[in-house]
Design a protein around this motif. Sequence first.
Motif, short mmCIF file in Angstrom:
data_model
loop_
_atom_site.label_atom_id
_atom_site.label_comp_id
_atom_site.label_asym_id
_atom_site.label_seq_id
_atom_site.Cartn_x
_atom_site.Cartn_y
_atom_site.Cartn_z
N ALA A 70 27.05 43.87 29.29
CA ALA A 70 28.42 44.08 28.79
C ALA A 70 28.93 42.82 28.09
CB ALA A 70 29.34 44.46 29.95
N ASP A 71 29.84 43.05 27.16
CA ASP A 71 30.51 41.93 26.49
C ASP A 71 31.62 41.36 27.36
OD1 ASP A 71 29.03 42.07 23.98
OD2 ASP A 71 30.11 43.95 23.64
N GLY A 72 32.16 42.18 28.26
CA GLY A 72 33.22 41.77 29.16
C GLY A 72 33.27 42.71 30.35
N VAL A 73 33.98 42.29 31.38
CA VAL A 73 34.10 43.10 32.59
C VAL A 73 35.57 43.26 32.93
CG1 VAL A 73 33.43 43.35 35.02
CG2 VAL A 73 31.89 42.17 33.42
N LEU A 74 35.97 44.49 33.20
CA LEU A 74 37.34 44.81 33.60
C LEU A 74 37.34 45.14 35.08
CD1 LEU A 74 40.29 45.29 32.73
CD2 LEU A 74 39.65 47.68 32.30
N PHE A 75 37.99 44.28 35.87
CA PHE A 75 38.13 44.48 37.31
C PHE A 75 39.44 45.20 37.56
CE2 PHE A 75 34.99 41.22 37.00
CZ PHE A 75 34.20 41.33 38.13
N VAL A 76 39.36 46.37 38.18
CA VAL A 76 40.53 47.19 38.47
C VAL A 76 40.69 47.21 39.98
CG1 VAL A 76 41.66 49.40 38.04
CG2 VAL A 76 39.93 48.56 36.43
N THR A 77 41.62 46.39 40.48
CA THR A 77 41.66 46.17 41.91
C THR A 77 42.92 46.65 42.59
OG1 THR A 77 41.33 44.50 43.64
CG2 THR A 77 42.60 43.80 41.72
N PRO A 78 42.76 47.32 43.72
CA PRO A 78 43.91 47.55 44.59
C PRO A 78 44.20 46.26 45.36
CG PRO A 78 41.96 48.62 45.50
CD PRO A 78 41.55 47.95 44.22
N GLU A 79 45.16 46.34 46.23
CA GLU A 79 45.47 45.22 47.12
C GLU A 79 45.48 45.76 48.54
OE1 GLU A 79 49.41 42.74 48.06
OE2 GLU A 79 48.64 42.43 46.02
N TYR A 80 44.62 45.20 49.38
CA TYR A 80 44.57 45.60 50.78
C TYR A 80 45.01 44.41 51.63
CZ TYR A 80 41.47 49.48 49.35
OH TYR A 80 40.91 50.60 48.77
N GLY A 124 46.02 40.56 45.22
CA GLY A 124 44.60 40.83 45.01
C GLY A 124 44.12 40.27 43.68
N GLN A 125 44.93 40.45 42.65
CA GLN A 125 44.56 39.92 41.34
C GLN A 125 44.49 38.39 41.37
OE1 GLN A 125 46.33 41.48 37.77
NE2 GLN A 125 46.79 43.46 38.74
N SER A 126 45.42 37.78 42.07
CA SER A 126 45.44 36.32 42.18
C SER A 126 44.18 35.80 42.86
CB SER A 126 46.69 35.87 42.94
OG SER A 126 46.69 34.47 43.10
N GLN A 127 43.75 36.48 43.91
CA GLN A 127 42.54 36.07 44.61
C GLN A 127 41.31 36.20 43.72
OE1 GLN A 127 42.38 38.17 48.33
NE2 GLN A 127 43.90 36.84 49.28
N LEU A 128 41.25 37.27 42.94
CA LEU A 128 40.13 37.42 42.01
C LEU A 128 40.12 36.29 40.98
CD1 LEU A 128 39.81 41.22 41.14
CD2 LEU A 128 38.16 39.77 42.34
N ARG A 129 41.30 36.00 40.45
CA ARG A 129 41.43 34.93 39.45
C ARG A 129 40.88 33.61 40.02
NH1 ARG A 129 43.85 35.50 34.95
NH2 ARG A 129 44.98 37.35 35.58
N GLN A 130 41.19 33.31 41.27
CA GLN A 130 40.67 32.09 41.90
C GLN A 130 39.15 32.13 42.01
OE1 GLN A 130 42.81 32.11 45.60
NE2 GLN A 130 44.41 30.77 44.83
N ALA A 131 38.59 33.27 42.37
CA ALA A 131 37.14 33.39 42.52
C ALA A 131 36.44 33.21 41.18
CB ALA A 131 36.79 34.74 43.13
N PHE A 132 37.09 33.62 40.10
CA PHE A 132 36.46 33.50 38.77
C PHE A 132 36.33 32.05 38.32
CE2 PHE A 132 37.95 38.02 38.01
CZ PHE A 132 36.70 38.54 38.30
N GLU A 133 37.08 31.15 38.94
CA GLU A 133 36.88 29.73 38.65
C GLU A 133 35.49 29.31 39.10
OE1 GLU A 133 40.06 27.43 40.31
OE2 GLU A 133 41.58 28.60 39.25
N PHE A 134 35.07 29.77 40.28
CA PHE A 134 33.75 29.43 40.79
C PHE A 134 32.65 30.09 39.98
CE2 PHE A 134 29.99 30.32 43.28
CZ PHE A 134 29.62 29.04 43.67
#
Length: 186
Positions: A70-80, A124-134
């Motif tokens: 893929a050229d990009g990935v779209l993460f569609v996340t709920p929040e639990y 949930g989006q904020s946590q994903l954003r942090q993980a994408f730094e790694f």
Amino acid sequence: MTTLRVLGLAGSLRTASLNRALLRAAQGLAPAGLVIEAFDLISVPLYNGDVEAAGDPAGVAALKGAIAAADGVLFVTPEYNHGVPAVMKNALDWASRPPRGAALDAKPVGIIGASPGQTGSARGQSQLRQAFEFTNSYAMPQPELLVFRAHEKFDAEGNLTDEATAKYLARYLEAFAAWIARFKAP
């Protein structure tokens, strides 16, 4: 015009999930030149280093291959429970392995989400954003799409019925296409 291929991952395994519905809506509202292919995370087992050492299971190999293609990935996340759901974090954990040369390395990513709550999956989006730094993934900073009170914006069949949300989603996808193009080799 070159077609941009996006892999869409919904962070809920439920068939009637609001986030699966949001991913389907994104597929239908994608601008010309952007194609979103959904990948079902049901076949991706829980991350286990022992399993990884023996070789990626078929579902993991398929996920990594789909991300790499893929050229990009779209993460569609709920929040639990004020965070990213385990199924989404698990997919990210597998896709970040091995640390050098992982499928998510230098990959442009977008994050959207839907929730019945008032914050629309913001934590949930904020946590994903942090993980994408790694993972060294290029998370699109703006715009954001946080679909709050999502149960009121989709019908019983999972169709997006809220016009304002559809407009925001279409604008988001146009911005995401431009974001991906910034990283695409000429």
